[in-house]
Design an enzyme around this catalytic site. Structure first.
Site, PDB file in Angstrom:
ATOM      1  N   GLY A  12       0.823  -1.204   0.000  1.00  0.00           N
ATOM      2  CA  GLY A  12       0.000   0.000   0.000  1.00  0.00           C
ATOM      3  C   GLY A  12       0.855   1.250   0.000  1.00  0.00           C
ATOM      4  N   ILE A  13       0.521   2.201   0.849  1.00  0.00           N
ATOM      5  CA  ILE A  13       1.300   3.439   0.938  1.00  0.00           C
ATOM      6  C   ILE A  13       2.460   3.284   1.924  1.00  0.00           C
ATOM      7  CG2 ILE A  13      -0.621   4.905   0.226  1.00  0.00           C
ATOM      8  CD1 ILE A  13      -0.900   5.727   3.208  1.00  0.00           C
ATOM      9  N   ASP A  55       4.086  -6.540  -8.912  1.00  0.00           N
ATOM     10  CA  ASP A  55       3.176  -7.634  -8.565  1.00  0.00           C
ATOM     11  C   ASP A  55       3.866  -8.719  -7.742  1.00  0.00           C
ATOM     12  OD1 ASP A  55       1.282  -9.719  -8.534  1.00  0.00           O
ATOM     13  OD2 ASP A  55       0.633  -9.296 -10.582  1.00  0.00           O
ATOM     14  N   VAL A  56       3.217  -9.140  -6.661  1.00  0.00           N
ATOM     15  CA  VAL A  56       3.756 -10.183  -5.787  1.00  0.00           C
ATOM     16  C   VAL A  56       4.013 -11.480  -6.553  1.00  0.00           C
ATOM     17  CG1 VAL A  56       1.509 -11.089  -5.020  1.00  0.00           C
ATOM     18  CG2 VAL A  56       3.504 -11.275  -3.512  1.00  0.00           C
ATOM     19  N   CYS A  77      -8.098  -8.686   1.655  1.00  0.00           N
ATOM     20  CA  CYS A  77      -9.162  -9.271   2.476  1.00  0.00           C
ATOM     21  C   CYS A  77     -10.493  -9.335   1.730  1.00  0.00           C
ATOM     22  CB  CYS A  77      -9.352  -8.459   3.754  1.00  0.00           C
ATOM     23  SG  CYS A  77      -9.966  -6.783   3.454  1.00  0.00           S
TER      24      CYS A  77
END
Length: 168
Positions: A12-13, A55-56, A77
């Site tokens: 995220g940030i 990207d993971v 989630c």
């Protein structure tokens, strides 16, 4: 003492970076996997020293020029939350949890003592059990209101113990 080599998934940030810095944890390297272009833009502006990996699914610990000491992951989630449809792990979003586990296993292969911290929302016990089994431990729960203006319950899975291990 040297700083920690941190790998952040779904960063995220990069509140993870901010939290570590605020806690006085020295950071030597901080690499992040995040695909949201706006989040990357914000974190790059605030923390230009972070290396962004994208990207993971493309993350390979073998391609990182340091041995990770700490892996943090707040995996999506969307399909686990009680607020959603609770579709579970059979989708492209919450199923990314398995990518986080893959990266964790890669970290453990080069550093059996790697510390990890995974975060998510309260969810159906059947979903929580999958995570518990994959990580080998149960979560602890707290409310984000302890550290933010948001009243949100969270689950945390970690091998960081309450005894002093040099990180906290």
């Amino acid at each position: 003492m040297r700083g920690y080599n941190v790998l952040s998934l779904f960063g995220g940030i990069e509140t993870g970076y901010a939290a570590l810095k605020d806690a006085g944890v020295p950071i030597e390297n901080y690499w992040s996997s995040e695909i949201d272009k706006n989040a990357v833009k914000v974190s790059a502006h605030n923390y230009p020293q972070i290396v962004h990996l994208g990207d993971v699914k493309g993350v390979s610990v073998a391609n990182i020029p340091f041995v990770p000491d700490l892996l943090i992951a707040g995996f999506p989630c969307t399909d686990l939350s009680f607020a959603g449809k609770q579709g579970g792990f059979d989708n492209d979003r919450s199923g990314l949890f398995f990518e986080a586990v893959r990266v964790l296993r890669e970290c453990q292969a080069v550093n059996p003592n790697v510390l990890f911290l995974f975060e998510n929302v309260p969810m159906a016990k059947r979903h929580e059990w999958v995570i518990n089994e994959m990580l080998g431990l149960r979560p602890w729960a707290n409310n984000a209101a302890l550290v933010s203006a948001q009243n949100r319950n969270r689950l945390w899975w970690s091998n960081i113990r309450t005894k002093k291990v040099g990180l906290f």
